[in-house]
Design a protein around this motif. Structure first.
Motif, PDB file in Angstrom:
ATOM      1  N   ARG A 165       0.930  -1.032   0.081  1.00  8.40           N
ATOM      2  CA  ARG A 165       0.048  -0.070  -0.064  1.00  8.40           C
ATOM      3  C   ARG A 165       0.855   1.216  -0.015  1.00  8.40           C
ATOM      4  NH1 ARG A 165      -2.384   1.008   4.556  1.00  8.40           N
ATOM      5  NH2 ARG A 165      -4.379   2.351   3.950  1.00  8.40           N
ATOM      6  N   GLN A 168       2.509   1.838  -3.223  1.00 10.58           N
ATOM      7  CA  GLN A 168       1.485   2.395  -4.274  1.00 10.58           C
ATOM      8  C   GLN A 168       1.109   3.968  -3.989  1.00 10.58           C
ATOM      9  OE1 GLN A 168      -0.164   0.450  -6.967  1.00 10.58           O
ATOM     10  NE2 GLN A 168       1.760  -0.421  -6.639  1.00 10.58           N
ATOM     11  N   LEU A 171       3.988   6.139  -5.366  1.00  9.01           N
ATOM     12  CA  LEU A 171       3.800   6.069  -7.162  1.00  9.01           C
ATOM     13  C   LEU A 171       2.459   7.305  -7.063  1.00  9.01           C
ATOM     14  CD1 LEU A 171       3.765   2.784  -8.420  1.00  9.01           C
ATOM     15  CD2 LEU A 171       5.466   4.264  -8.588  1.00  9.01           C
ATOM     16  N   GLU A 175       3.098  11.167  -8.940  1.00 11.62           N
ATOM     17  CA  GLU A 175       2.279  11.457 -10.008  1.00 11.62           C
ATOM     18  C   GLU A 175       1.190  12.876  -9.792  1.00 11.62           C
ATOM     19  OE1 GLU A 175      -0.636   9.500 -13.404  1.00 11.62           O
ATOM     20  OE2 GLU A 175       0.909   8.372 -12.610  1.00 11.62           O
ATOM     21  N   ASP A 176       0.644  12.712  -8.621  1.00  8.31           N
ATOM     22  CA  ASP A 176      -0.113  14.152  -8.244  1.00  8.31           C
ATOM     23  C   ASP A 176      -0.524  14.057  -6.945  1.00  8.31           C
ATOM     24  OD1 ASP A 176      -2.405  15.849  -8.282  1.00  8.31           O
ATOM     25  OD2 ASP A 176      -3.411  14.948 -10.036  1.00  8.31           O
ATOM     26  N   ALA A 179      -4.389  14.820  -6.055  1.00 14.03           N
ATOM     27  CA  ALA A 179      -5.184  13.616  -6.217  1.00 14.03           C
ATOM     28  C   ALA A 179      -4.913  12.601  -5.118  1.00 14.03           C
ATOM     29  CB  ALA A 179      -4.899  13.000  -7.599  1.00 14.03           C
ATOM     30  N   MET A 183      -7.283  10.483  -2.010  1.00 13.72           N
ATOM     31  CA  MET A 183      -7.471   9.111  -1.982  1.00 13.72           C
ATOM     32  C   MET A 183      -7.155   8.915  -0.388  1.00 13.72           C
ATOM     33  SD  MET A 183      -7.935   7.833  -4.935  1.00 13.72           S
ATOM     34  CE  MET A 183      -8.599   9.567  -5.225  1.00 13.72           C
ATOM     35  N   GLY A 184      -6.849   9.930   0.367  1.00 19.31           N
ATOM     36  CA  GLY A 184      -6.743   9.724   1.665  1.00 19.31           C
ATOM     37  C   GLY A 184      -5.426   9.313   2.107  1.00 19.31           C
ATOM     38  N   ILE A 185      -4.509   9.608   1.129  1.00 18.87           N
ATOM     39  CA  ILE A 185      -2.912   9.314   1.347  1.00 18.87           C
ATOM     40  C   ILE A 185      -2.380  10.371   2.250  1.00 18.87           C
ATOM     41  CG2 ILE A 185      -0.742   9.068   0.136  1.00 18.87           C
ATOM     42  CD1 ILE A 185      -2.460   7.622  -1.979  1.00 18.87           C
TER      43      ILE A 185
ATOM     44  N   ARG B  88      -8.139  13.817 -13.088  1.00 21.18           N
ATOM     45  CA  ARG B  88      -6.892  13.438 -12.400  1.00 21.18           C
ATOM     46  C   ARG B  88      -6.763  12.061 -11.871  1.00 21.18           C
ATOM     47  NH1 ARG B  88      -6.116  18.764  -8.605  1.00 21.18           N
ATOM     48  NH2 ARG B  88      -4.162  17.886  -7.850  1.00 21.18           N
ATOM     49  N   PHE B  90      -4.532   8.652 -12.119  1.00 21.21           N
ATOM     50  CA  PHE B  90      -3.146   8.426 -11.958  1.00 21.21           C
ATOM     51  C   PHE B  90      -2.768   7.751 -13.395  1.00 21.21           C
ATOM     52  CE2 PHE B  90      -4.012   8.298  -7.743  1.00 21.21           C
ATOM     53  CZ  PHE B  90      -3.764   9.519  -7.176  1.00 21.21           C
ATOM     54  N   ALA B  91      -2.148   8.451 -14.352  1.00 22.60           N
ATOM     55  CA  ALA B  91      -2.136   8.211 -15.774  1.00 22.60           C
ATOM     56  C   ALA B  91      -1.051   7.106 -15.848  1.00 22.60           C
ATOM     57  CB  ALA B  91      -1.817   9.369 -16.699  1.00 22.60           C
ATOM     58  N   GLU B  92      -0.096   6.932 -15.215  1.00 26.51           N
ATOM     59  CA  GLU B  92       0.902   6.032 -15.402  1.00 26.51           C
ATOM     60  C   GLU B  92       0.687   4.608 -14.797  1.00 26.51           C
ATOM     61  OE1 GLU B  92       5.015   7.408 -14.897  1.00 26.51           O
ATOM     62  OE2 GLU B  92       4.430   9.249 -15.745  1.00 26.51           O
ATOM     63  N   LEU B  93      -0.332   4.604 -13.999  1.00 25.22           N
ATOM     64  CA  LEU B  93      -0.811   3.376 -13.099  1.00 25.22           C
ATOM     65  C   LEU B  93      -1.806   2.783 -13.801  1.00 25.22           C
ATOM     66  CD1 LEU B  93      -0.631   4.466  -9.387  1.00 25.22           C
ATOM     67  CD2 LEU B  93       1.290   3.784 -10.929  1.00 25.22           C
ATOM     68  N   GLN B  97      -4.825  -0.343 -10.399  1.00 23.07           N
ATOM     69  CA  GLN B  97      -4.204   0.292  -9.385  1.00 23.07           C
ATOM     70  C   GLN B  97      -4.682   1.617  -8.917  1.00 23.07           C
ATOM     71  OE1 GLN B  97      -0.451   0.488 -11.532  1.00 23.07           O
ATOM     72  NE2 GLN B  97       0.852  -0.291  -9.926  1.00 23.07           N
ATOM     73  N   LEU B 101      -6.048   2.289  -5.187  1.00 23.79           N
ATOM     74  CA  LEU B 101      -5.745   3.434  -4.291  1.00 23.79           C
ATOM     75  C   LEU B 101      -6.974   4.223  -3.970  1.00 23.79           C
ATOM     76  CD1 LEU B 101      -2.811   4.833  -6.605  1.00 23.79           C
ATOM     77  CD2 LEU B 101      -2.893   4.252  -4.285  1.00 23.79           C
ATOM     78  N   TYR B 104      -7.688   3.168  -0.594  1.00 22.66           N
ATOM     79  CA  TYR B 104      -6.428   3.155   0.285  1.00 22.66           C
ATOM     80  C   TYR B 104      -6.650   3.101   1.805  1.00 22.66           C
ATOM     81  CZ  TYR B 104      -2.046   5.029   2.064  1.00 22.66           C
ATOM     82  OH  TYR B 104      -0.950   5.058   2.769  1.00 22.66           O
ATOM     83  N   THR B 105      -7.824   3.902   2.249  1.00 24.51           N
ATOM     84  CA  THR B 105      -7.963   3.864   3.619  1.00 24.51           C
ATOM     85  C   THR B 105      -8.762   2.756   3.984  1.00 24.51           C
ATOM     86  OG1 THR B 105     -10.159   5.038   3.103  1.00 24.51           O
ATOM     87  CG2 THR B 105      -8.236   6.351   3.572  1.00 24.51           C
ATOM     88  N   ARG B 106      -9.199   1.682   3.275  1.00 29.85           N
ATOM     89  CA  ARG B 106      -9.752   0.481   3.751  1.00 29.85           C
ATOM     90  C   ARG B 106      -8.891  -0.368   4.160  1.00 29.85           C
ATOM     91  NH1 ARG B 106     -14.454  -0.431  -0.297  1.00 29.85           N
ATOM     92  NH2 ARG B 106     -14.654  -2.238   1.003  1.00 29.85           N
ATOM     93  N   LYS B 107      -9.294  -1.297   5.062  1.00 29.35           N
ATOM     94  CA  LYS B 107      -8.290  -2.492   5.448  1.00 29.35           C
ATOM     95  C   LYS B 107      -8.739  -3.911   5.201  1.00 29.35           C
ATOM     96  CE  LYS B 107      -4.956   0.268   7.431  1.00 29.35           C
ATOM     97  NZ  LYS B 107      -5.496   1.248   8.040  1.00 29.35           N
ATOM     98  N   ARG B 149     -13.148   5.198  -8.734  1.00 27.33           N
ATOM     99  CA  ARG B 149     -11.934   5.058  -7.730  1.00 27.33           C
ATOM    100  C   ARG B 149     -12.545   5.855  -6.509  1.00 27.33           C
ATOM    101  NH1 ARG B 149      -7.050   9.073  -9.321  1.00 27.33           N
ATOM    102  NH2 ARG B 149      -8.527  10.588  -9.052  1.00 27.33           N
TER     103      ARG B 149
END
Lengths: 294, 236
Positions: A165, A168, A171, A175-176, A179, A183-185, B88, B90-93, B97, B101, B104-107, B149
């Protein structure tokens, strides 16, 4: 032929050290969008930490490396928190100047504590050399351990980034940033983790570098730092395979030109190759072909 | 009950005031539309709610709690998702993926897999392209990815910023159908749109923004018949 092979292999080994250092530059650049010019000096601090643990205090080499890794990780994260995070929204020039300032700070603190005389670093690798082809090819154990460490680190890091996680999240932040936070990051935490990884790798690089070139001074980190930075740019800054490729190519060119052209000109040759590569491919060998706003 | 309350919000870009003390509320289960011309402050409002831009004054309450100074990344686990302007992704992912993302906050691994299946059901094209880099998708597909997403975090409140921008008319209709579906499945929606006609058609209530202030507000159906709105935003 055997001597060429021997120069080549030790070039790959030197390049492996550059590659491990270059990872720190390239990851921090890719994720925090800054050039951490103090990275080379973290290697030096790692070298001194290991030197103190192993040579002065007599601890076993592995414990010494572990202490070096902890010291560098804490140092790297602290520098990021204290010096770079407050400048997150500042111009990249301000961050760059701060990084150069940190670099001088680390060198002078080391100078104050350890003095300017060179210290004899005891190799952390105590294994017999590898002798091949009836004794015509003698490869030092440090060389082998260095190359293997580089391979292991590359595999581990790639796995970490692709499978976890946090990887990711790195990454996504690279990138952004905006954004990623949607996502909560936690962007700050992700950048701190990046500094932690880069600095831990710097400690390992310090151990390997000083084992191969045992004279340790407060300036030990600067030249390898600059060369590893060159390697990162050469391979394409921001790219992890680029750091590996750039590091190895740089190490091989440096060693071969030392052996066959001139040991004094080898650095000039290395940088000349860099300039030519950047003229042809401004983003480096594996760099992304994008227009970056700096 | 109001799930989101914005009170006297003021936002500045340097010395320029972009939002001049606006107040509005979103009730649980509603679709609320913010409409207005370019530069009226719609995107700024959403970005301030999710912490991408700091508020200078005023309050934002979510579920009765003041979230004005809560860092944006913490809002996701509180149940707010934001589909940003310009998508927005993530263009390269890869598509997959990107979707992961979103969670992300969920487990809860298994439930994440269930959510993923739901998203693929709703957007079959995303499943077909799950291993493709998101940057290779068309604009409409990227919008679907951005929405998928955001849904991966299982939000209670979803902020959507110009979801129909730059899309072909077929995609625009599809996107609005999807918004209706998302709403029907229980998510509250705060929608920012330049396509006022479409937005008002699906919204319960709407607020009209003009240069950082709320010029008009009311029931979406009534606003649709308001002469001022008709003239300025519905090009009739």
């Amino acid at each position: 032929m055997m001597s060429f092979l021997s120069y080549f292999i030790s070039g790959v080994s030197l390049g492996s050290v550059y590659a491990i250092i270059a990872l720190g530059y390239t990851m921090v650049y890719g994720i925090a969008r800054m050039l951490n010019f103090a990275h080379g000096d973290i290697i030096m601090i790692g070298g001194f930490a290991i030197f103190t643990a192993v040579t002065t205090m007599g601890l076993p080499p592995l414990a010494g490396i572990l202490i070096g890794v902890v010291v560098c990780t804490v140092l790297g994260v602290t520098i990021e928190r204290v010096a770079y995070r407050p400048l997150r929204e500042a111009s990249s020039l301000a961050v760059l100047i701060t990084a150069i300032g940190i670099s001088y700070l680390l060198q002078n603190v080391a100078l104050l504590i350890f003095g300017s005389n060179s210290h004899q670093f005891t190799s952390v690798v105590n294994l017999p050399n590898l002798v091949l082809a009836d004794g015509r090819l003698n490869i030092s154990s440090t060389t082998i351990v260095t190359i293997l460490s580089c391979i292991v680190i590359m595999i581990a890091l790639t796995t970490f980034i692709n499978r976890t996680r946090t990887g990711q999240a790195m990454l996504a932040v690279s990138e952004d940033r905006g954004a990623a936070s949607l996502m909560g990051i936690d962007v700050n935490k992700t950048i701190a983790v990046t500094f932690a990884i880069g600095s831990a790798l710097a400690a390992i690089a310090g151990a390997l570098l000083c084992s191969a070139y045992p004279s340790l001074t407060p300036y030990t980190g600067s030249m390898p730092g600059i060369k590893a930075f060159t390697a990162a740019v050469f391979g394409g800054i921001g790219s992890i395979p680029g750091a590996l490729l750039g590091g190895i190519i740089l190490g091989v060119i440096e060693n071969l030109s030392k052996a066959y052209i001139s040991s004094q000109l080898s650095d000039a040759i290395v940088f000349a190759v860099l300039i030519v590569v950047l003229l042809v491919r401004p983003t480096g060998i594996l760099g992304r072909q994008i227009n970056e706003k700096v | 009950m109001a799930i989101l309350e914005v009170k006297d919000l003021e936002v500045y870009y340097g010395v320029i005031q972009a939002i001049k003390g606006i107040s509005f509320e979103v009730n649980e289960g509603e679709i609320i539309a913010l409409i207005g011309a370019n530069g009226a402050g719609k995107t700024t409002t959403l970005q301030t709610i999710t912490g991408l831009i700091p508020a200078k004054a005023g309050h934002i309450l979510y579920d009765g709690k003041d979230i004005t100074r809560v860092p944006g990344y913490k809002l996701v686990s509180m149940g707010i998702a934001h589909v940003p302007e310009g998508r927005r992704v993530f263009a390269e992912l890869t598509v997959l993926q990107n979707l992961k993302l979103g969670a992300y906050t969920r487990k809860d691994k298994e439930e994440i897999e269930d959510s993923l299946k739901n998203i693929y059901q709703r957007f079959p094209r995303l499943e077909e392209r799950k291993n493709q880099p998101a940057g290779t998708l068309s604009g409409g597909e990227q919008q679907m990815l951005a929405m998928g997403r955001a849904l991966m975090s299982r939000p209670r409140l979803m902020l959507m910023d110009e979801p129909s921008m730059g899309l072909s008319p077929i995609y625009v209709n599809e996107i609005f159908d999807i918004i209706k579906e998302i709403h029907k499945s229980g998510t509250t929606v705060l929608l920012v749109e330049q396509n006022a006609k479409k937005a008002l058609a699906i919204a319960d209530k709407a607020y009209v923004l003009e240069t950082g202030t709320i010029a008009l507000s009311g029931d979406a159906k009534e606003l649709m018949n308001n002469d001022q709105v008709k003239k300025a935003y519905l090009s009739e």
